[in-house]
Write an enzyme that holds these catalytic residues in place. Structure first.
Site, mmCIF file in Angstrom:
data_model
loop_
_atom_site.group_PDB
_atom_site.id
_atom_site.type_symbol
_atom_site.label_atom_id
_atom_site.label_comp_id
_atom_site.label_asym_id
_atom_site.label_seq_id
_atom_site.Cartn_x
_atom_site.Cartn_y
_atom_site.Cartn_z
ATOM 1 N N HIS A 134 1.257 1.181 -5.796
ATOM 2 C CA HIS A 134 1.892 2.406 -5.764
ATOM 3 C C HIS A 134 3.304 2.278 -6.423
ATOM 4 O O HIS A 134 4.088 1.024 -5.855
ATOM 5 C CB HIS A 134 1.994 2.908 -4.377
ATOM 6 N N ASP A 171 0.722 -3.455 1.709
ATOM 7 C CA ASP A 171 0.967 -1.893 1.631
ATOM 8 C C ASP A 171 -0.185 -1.139 2.178
ATOM 9 O O ASP A 171 -1.263 -1.146 1.546
ATOM 10 C CB ASP A 171 1.215 -1.453 0.004
ATOM 11 N N GLN A 191 -2.745 3.397 2.409
ATOM 12 C CA GLN A 191 -4.134 3.805 2.443
ATOM 13 C C GLN A 191 -5.244 3.185 3.365
ATOM 14 O O GLN A 191 -6.386 3.568 3.531
ATOM 15 C CB GLN A 191 -4.557 3.916 1.288
ATOM 16 N N LYS A 212 -0.042 9.826 7.010
ATOM 17 C CA LYS A 212 -1.667 9.723 6.092
ATOM 18 C C LYS A 212 -2.524 9.223 7.315
ATOM 19 O O LYS A 212 -3.514 9.062 7.055
ATOM 20 C CB LYS A 212 -1.143 8.386 5.384
ATOM 21 N N CYS A 226 2.074 8.539 -8.315
ATOM 22 C CA CYS A 226 3.011 7.312 -8.215
ATOM 23 C C CYS A 226 2.381 6.230 -8.297
ATOM 24 O O CYS A 226 2.471 5.350 -7.716
ATOM 25 C CB CYS A 226 3.482 7.422 -6.562
HETATM 26 C C1 LIG Z 1 -0.742 3.060 -1.311
HETATM 27 C C2 LIG Z 1 0.646 3.907 -1.165
HETATM 28 N N1 LIG Z 1 1.757 2.862 -0.843
HETATM 29 C C3 LIG Z 1 2.924 3.803 -0.605
HETATM 30 C C4 LIG Z 1 3.089 4.859 -0.232
HETATM 31 C C5 LIG Z 1 4.192 5.614 0.064
HETATM 32 O O1 LIG Z 1 4.096 6.273 1.120
HETATM 33 P P1 LIG Z 1 5.231 7.320 1.590
HETATM 34 O O2 LIG Z 1 5.291 8.137 0.830
HETATM 35 O O3 LIG Z 1 4.736 7.858 2.975
HETATM 36 O O4 LIG Z 1 6.490 6.221 2.027
HETATM 37 C C6 LIG Z 1 1.551 5.751 -0.491
HETATM 38 C C7 LIG Z 1 1.794 7.381 -0.328
HETATM 39 O O5 LIG Z 1 1.949 8.074 -1.246
HETATM 40 C C8 LIG Z 1 0.557 5.093 -0.817
HETATM 41 O O6 LIG Z 1 -0.526 5.849 -1.029
#
Ligand SMILES: Cc1ncc(COP(=O)(O)O)c(C=O)c1O
Ligand SMILES: Cc1ncc(COP(=O)(O)O)c(C=O)c1O
Lengths: 137, 398, 398, 137
Positions: free
Chosen positions: C117, C192, C195, C218, C356
């Protein structure tokens, strides 16, 4: 607010529709109203910025009336361009500048004209007016 | 007035140790009106979705509501750029990283004051460790900034960071004058307005600062959200602080380009529900006549201050006409913590300690103070209960 | 099962365009059960106060509630250090600044993957700009990390950053193996888990990573809060990220010393109400059998995937046994945005775009996909409505 | 749970009090039960960490019984030290190690034993037990 006849007709057409899906179908039908800007003419200067899909608009003044060419990869965005084309094509610059985008809300084509919910319409509308302004300066 | 308003705040039906809550810890955080609490519940119950690049209805509503908060900030405070942060502290850290790191170099002078909250000291000390800027602290004399010393400190300064209104003393600094002096030497100015925006309406452009930082939770809004207002000039000099999420234009393995608006500084899923809550608070507060409340509360605070002095307390707040209604005091023998717990036993909430302003404590020559801070919903009866509570403490302890 | 659960979520009484909401945008953010919404309202209505150094009753309750969130995180995920952030993105930025900047030097290799991401790419690109670390991207082949390429990339690596479960594809990476390989070369590992935690229970110590980042929103929790879990070793190597508020031990004009626990990394007034909300979500989810839901949802997703393929769609998700129930797809001619709006017209919420993860999009050779992601409250009937919705779109558009 | 008689007495004394203010007054009265650690003996090693006010505790084993000296600048904290002194002074190390701090909650002296709400009591209690453990090792 009273609208030019061409827009009034569109407003009424949309207002008759109750189902949102059908409304979007009708919107997409308007994509054929666009005088299409050929892909080879797509460039940075006619790119619509801040739109999620790829959209281009070119505006010129022909015989003292406004004429826009446009294209978009998403059909609904091109539908909005089609409606915009009906509203502006063939009109004198001054009446284009007097238009407001509120008819799209009134007709229920868009729920809201805020940038985040207007599917690029607000941006495209402003772009057309700005180009007209520049052209007649 | 305050009493009538209490009806809007569900917490005032709460009893503490069998007594109705008298909440005098407003400089730490304010209470929330029902409309703010409901706006967030409402969001979670009917519009919850992630924002931006939104195509479905909920995402559209969420985006619209979150961006409405920004719109309200821009119009209420008259500014072009409002970056949403998690609070004042993040806002100042953002300025230190996103502006400071790219526009200051070793040896450049940053002017601060002894009156600053830790949140407007530590980020600059950390910056000084990274890039060796010089920190100059303007002294506080008798509860006021030494303006002559400021004049001297300004020589060659590149950035001036000043607290608008002190959270310890309630002192409102002459920020207009400070900004004018700073601009004369070409310095950028950051104003810590955490304690200012709750009490007065600021016109950012007219004020002429480059950065204005504040938190929603001190102005009847939710926790977890705040803002940094930024001048056009300063905005154009900034580079991203945190990376990720929607702050980008394009990302490739080779490198990324960034958005050109405020989103550039808002990495990751933003504080969506908090944005709804803050928007509701901003709307609510726009219906309040802050000025008349300010004089009403200041009068109450002055009365309290006089009474405390008469009872042998040392009061540090000066309560000048523009100051906030904050009364910081100590008792010659009773420990602030004992004092506060005995007040709490009577339903009265005050704060004790260094109030995150240790340098100011050092200057005042104390370890901590007891602080009673008044806000919109406080009224004469709160002051009376507070003073009666004080009397009971004195009786028990002396 | 999902249907029964919907009763816990107020939003499912909402209609979208005259149809009951079918929410399939869970990878972007999940919906919130009533207990989470109520926990926050309850906090604001009866315990709202600023935390730490608390003497009065409300402040004590606020502190206790906020710290309860940390306690639940530590016990649920079995870890010693849980820093509370505003979300995954801030958590990763925190790791990049507070650990990366102090433990990596020019030329040091950081291993990432093409599946990341943006929030796990951009912070490292920004770090690379500041201190010239070398970024090595492990390629994705047919929806999987190329483990041979990883082996090569690991040579001399100091840090490895990998997404546990892809938000685009739902692919669950072999993180256990990746961590073992990384540890063999002495690299620290950041996972990370944005998910991942919604779908499986992670034992942080057993997993053996150094950093685990995720967001509350999430996993049925509020917006504006998340966490970075940190191993003891990594924690001891970190310096503060942001300054101000309660992260200090002492502040003088000459310099500051910092707290030794997690507070060191939590500058400013924390996300208090959000902490109450997340604590409620963590308690709620601890009563859920994630494993059985996982297989139930994966089955639904596989069924959907088959149906989509039969209707001429390209499905990118592999839906292997451990993958999350995420179905990413495109149609040969219909633009994703048109597709999603036509679904929205039928009350169905899906996400479109690059999610993203532009590098992964580049690899898949698309600008964006349509993504239907399933969560606890989704059921067979949601899948049926979704497929019927798809059919109506296809009928209208082809 | 049953408590040593000295503690049981304190529990009962506190349980009779209804008003929180009075409860705190009684708590402060216990400050005189402390065998005071003179200021000149305050140092880093007997400092109670994580307490908001300044507090010191020293623990020794005399004639096979535990003895603590203590002092605090806040009177309520010293009151807690006084109660702790009654609970441990003169007791064999083993019974001190068997104590739990729950009596403070039971008596209503503290609303909660979480660090943020126990006014340092939890920390001081743990410190005393740890020092006893070290001393008998
Ligand atoms: C795999 C992953 N990493 C990071 C993020 C970023 O999370 P957040 O926007 O809550 O900081 C997300 C969510 O969009 C994600 O799905
Ligand atoms: C003057 C001042 N500056 C900064 C802050 C920090 O605000 P926050 O904790 O909301 O980031 C505060 C609040 O404590 C304050 O009073």
């Amino acid at each position: 607010m009273t609208w030019p006849a061409s827009i009034q007709e569109i407003i009424e057409e949309f207002q008759e529709i109750e189902d949102q899906f059908e409304r979007l179908e009708v919107l997409m039908d308007f994509s054929s109203e666009v005088d299409e800007l050929p892909v080879e003419d797509w460039n940075e200067s006619n790119l619509v910025r801040g739109c999620q899909s790829i959209a281009h608009i070119e505006v010129e003044i022909r015989d003292e009336t406004v004429w826009m060419k446009a294209a978009a990869d998403a059909k609904m965005v091109q539908g909005l361009q089609g409606i915009l084309s009906i509203a502006v094509n063939g009109s004198p610059p001054q009446s284009v500048l007097e238009l407001t985008p509120a008819f799209a809300e009134e007709a229920g084509i868009l729920v809201s004209l805020t940038p985040s919910r207007s599917n690029g319409f607000r941006t495209m509308f402003d772009m057309v007016q700005n180009r007209v302004k520049e052209a007649i300066k | 007035m305050g009493d009538f308003m209490k009806e809007d705040f569900p917490i005032f039906s709460r009893e503490i140790n069998g007594r109705p809550l008298v909440y005098l810890d407003n400089a730490a955080t304010t209470q929330k009106p029902a409309c703010v609490i409901d706006a967030m519940s409402e969001y979670y119950s009917s519009s919850n979705a992630n924002v931006h690049r939104a195509v479905h209805t909920l995402a559209g509503e969420a985006t619209e509501g979150y961006e409405e908060c920004r719109k309200l900030l821009k119009s209420r405070y008259n500014c072009d750029f409002a970056v949403i942060t998690s609070g004042t502290t993040e806002a100042i850290n953002l300025a230190a990283r996103a502006w400071g790191e790219y526009n200051l170099k070793a040896g450049d002078a940053v002017v601060l004051t002894e009156m600053e909250h830790h949140s407007d000291i530590v980020p600059w000390q950390m910056l000084a460790e990274r890039i060796a800027v010089e920190l100059r602290f303007v002294p506080v004399e008798e509860g006021k900034l030494d303006m002559d010393a400021l004049e001297v400190a300004l020589e060659g300064a590149k950035l001036v960071c000043v607290v608008h209104t002190s959270n310890v003393l309630g002192v409102r600094n002459p920020v207009e004058e400070i900004i004018a002096m700073s601009k004369k030497v070409g310095a950028r100015v950051l104003i810590d307005a955490a304690q200012a925006v709750p009490h007065e309406l600021i016109d950012f452009k007219e004020l002429g600062a480059d950065f204005l930082a504040f938190s929603a939770h001190k102005m009847c809004g939710p926790t977890g959200i705040g803002a940094l207002l930024i001048s056009e000039d300063a905005f154009s000099e900034m580079e991203p602080f945190m990376g990720g999420g929607d702050m980008i234009e394009t990302v490739t393995l080779e490198g990324s380009t960034y958005q050109s608006n405020e989103h550039k500084f808002e990495a990751g899923t933003p504080r969506i529900a908090e944005g709804f809550g803050w928007a509701a608070a901003l709307e609510w507060i726009s219906g309040i006549d802050l000025e008349s409340h300010h004089s009403r509360l200041l009068k109450i605070a002055r009365g309290v201050s006089t009474q405390l002095s008469e009872r042998g307390m040392t009061v540090y707040s000066t309560l000048n006409p523009q100051d906030a209604a904050v009364v910081s005091f100590t008792h010659p023998t009773i420990h602030p913590e004992d004092f506060a717990r005995l007040l709490d036993a009577q339903g009265i909430a005050v704060r004790t300690g260094h109030h995150c302003a240790q340098p100011l404590m050092d200057k005042l020559g104390v370890n901590g103070t007891i602080r009673a801070s008044f806000y919109l919903y406080n009224d004469d009866s709160d002051a009376e209960i507070f003073l009666a509570g004080i009397d009971r403490v004195l009786e028990a302890m002396t």
